[in-house]
Design an enzyme around this catalytic site. Structure first.
Site, short mmCIF file in Angstrom:
data_model
loop_
_atom_site.label_atom_id
_atom_site.label_comp_id
_atom_site.label_asym_id
_atom_site.label_seq_id
_atom_site.Cartn_x
_atom_site.Cartn_y
_atom_site.Cartn_z
N HIS A 197 0.86 -1.19 0.00
CA HIS A 197 0.00 0.00 0.00
C HIS A 197 0.89 1.24 0.00
CE1 HIS A 197 -4.16 -1.65 0.83
NE2 HIS A 197 -3.39 -2.72 0.79
N TYR A 245 -9.19 6.11 6.51
CA TYR A 245 -9.32 6.52 7.91
C TYR A 245 -10.26 7.72 7.90
CZ TYR A 245 -5.35 3.57 9.30
OH TYR A 245 -4.52 2.51 9.56
N PRO A 254 -4.94 0.79 18.01
CA PRO A 254 -4.65 0.28 16.66
C PRO A 254 -4.65 1.34 15.56
CG PRO A 254 -6.89 -0.30 17.34
CD PRO A 254 -6.22 0.32 18.53
N LYS A 303 0.69 0.24 14.54
CA LYS A 303 2.08 0.12 14.98
C LYS A 303 2.40 -1.17 15.72
CE LYS A 303 4.22 3.51 13.43
NZ LYS A 303 3.92 2.83 12.17
N TYR A 311 3.54 6.69 9.94
CA TYR A 311 2.79 5.48 9.57
C TYR A 311 3.70 4.43 8.96
CZ TYR A 311 -1.45 2.94 8.19
OH TYR A 311 -2.45 2.00 8.07
C1 PHB Z 1 -6.79 -3.95 10.14
O1 PHB Z 1 -6.78 -4.23 8.94
O2 PHB Z 1 -7.27 -4.73 10.97
C2 PHB Z 1 -6.21 -2.67 10.57
C3 PHB Z 1 -5.59 -1.85 9.65
C4 PHB Z 1 -5.05 -0.62 10.05
C5 PHB Z 1 -5.17 -0.24 11.36
C6 PHB Z 1 -5.78 -1.05 12.29
C7 PHB Z 1 -6.30 -2.27 11.90
O3 PHB Z 1 -4.67 0.99 11.74
#
Ligand code: PHB
Length: 390
Positions: A75, A203, A292, A296, A384
């Site tokens: 990504h 996000y 989450p 990280k 990130y």
């Molecule tokens: C997930 O795909 O479960 C996931 C992806 C990004 C995040 C948290 C969880 O920041």
């Protein structure tokens, strides 16, 4: 049924931190024994997130049989959404790095297979109950199994990669001695059968709270929306869940499909006060927890053990304590940067219960500052995709 084994490094926990550590130690010619209270099947089937930084991917890709490049997907950015519009954060353009989506249980399957193939002493179903001799040169891990067996592993060094309820942490500093924050919201997560709703992760901040549109594969998607941390995952119908998700991603139509798993996660930040004492150390979730939002968790665990493996090599092969004495501070430097990043992403994107109109407008000001400035976007992209290990 009592057995005693002797090794150079006893590792409690066969998650990413413990398994990567045993791999790095083996590469350096250091023997280890790894135990985990769970079965191999349980470890390999617990579905968890897996956004991997470039450094983590490079390390995993070097392990024989790794499928990170074939099953994982690269990504090059994410979409930050607020005020009904999307803003791309171009990781490669801004930070010169990407991330990979490779679910953690897939990484664990590869790691376990590689460790087993190379003859690693890896024991499932053994629960560490105590650490003895913590102050001396030969600490011991005492473990039991379901059949009533008892095992003592005597080692030159003991590493606790045994998760948030770590037994090794208790031996170092008391179980909860550290710095802790609990967030007043949780994540309602679903897995559904559907094609991806977007090419990259979204996000999204909205007046109703946060949502994350993530992926698992071309046919399975992972999505989350902000909820009460005490919410009951079974209390909502599928239609209500889709409505909650869609409301939190205004302006972007989500592709719906059958929901086959749902869960509620609590969001916490934690850093243990003491990461090492003598010949004991804790790594990964035993040492820290991050919410989450910054993706990280697994990367931080891998960074801990990359640094620790170097330090143990110096200590055990060259009797040089230099790096092990500096290890906790070196690890904490990155841990607190990641703590800050995860907290920042979390507070920038969620709507706290009781937020005032001032809070809401300030938050939109922050999001606009980040999205409209190259410095702002670069700050997000660097955090990130992860800081180089040095
Ligand atoms: C997930 O795909 O479960 C996931 C992806 C990004 C995040 C948290 C969880 O920041």
């Amino acid at each position: 049924m009592n057995a005693a084994v002797r090794t150079q490094v006893a590792i409690v926990g066969a998650g990413p931190a413990g398994l990567v550590l045993s791999h790095l130690l083996a590469e350096a010619g250091i023997a280890s024994v790894v135990i985990d209270s769970r079965s191999r099947e349980e470890i390999e089937s617990t579905i968890r997130a897996g956004i991997l930084e470039q450094g983590t991917v490079d390390l995993l890709a070097g392990i024989p049989g790794s499928r990170v490049h074939s099953v994982g997907s690269r990504h090059d950015g994410i979409e930050l959404r607020f005020d009904g519009a999307g803003h791309r954060i171009d990781f490669t353009g801004l930070a010169g790095r990407s991330v990979w989506l490779f679910p953690q249980h897939e990484a664990l399957r590869d790691l376990i297979a590689a460790r087993v193939a190379s003859g690693q002493d890896l024991r499932f179903g053994w629960t560490a109950t105590a650490i003895e001799g913590a102050d001396g040169e030969r600490p011991r891990v005492i473990a039991t199994d379901d059949a009533g067996g008892a095992l003592a592993i005597e080692a030159d060094f003991v590493v606790g990669a045994d998760g948030s309820r770590s037994v090794v942490r208790r031996a170092i500093s008391g179980s909860h001695d550290g710095f802790f924050r609990e967030y007043p919201f949780g994540w309602f997560g679903i897995l559904c059968e559907a094609p991806p709703s977007a090419d990259e992760l979204i996000y999204s901040n909205s007046p109703d709270g946060f949502a994350l549109i993530s992926q698992r594969s071309p046919t399975v998607q992972r999505m989350y929306f902000q909820c009460d941390p005490d919410a009951d995952a079974d209390a909502m119908s599928d239609a209500q869940i889709w409505d909650a998700l869609q409301t939190r991603v205004p302006g972007h139509a989500l592709i719906e499909g059958p929901i086959f798993q749902r869960d509620v996660l609590r969001l916490r930040s934690f850093v243990a006060r003491t990461l090492r004492q003598g010949r004991l150390a804790i790594v990964g979730d035993a040492a820290h927890t991050v919410p989450p939002t910054g993706a990280k968790g697994m990367n931080l665990a891998v960074a801990d053990v990359v640094l620790l493996a170097r330090a143990l090599e110096e200590l055990l092969l060259r009797s040089d304590a230099h790096l092990i004495d500096a290890w906790a501070d070196a690890a904490l430097d990155r841990i607190w940067k990641a703590q800050h990043f995860s907290w920042w992403m979390t507070s920038m994107l969620h709507v706290a219960p009781g937020a005032t109109e001032f809070d809401r407008r300030r938050q939109l000001g922050e999001l606009r500052t980040v999205a409209s400035s190259e410095a702002g976007r670069t700050y997000l992209a660097e955090g990130y995709t992860g800081w180089p290990l040095g």
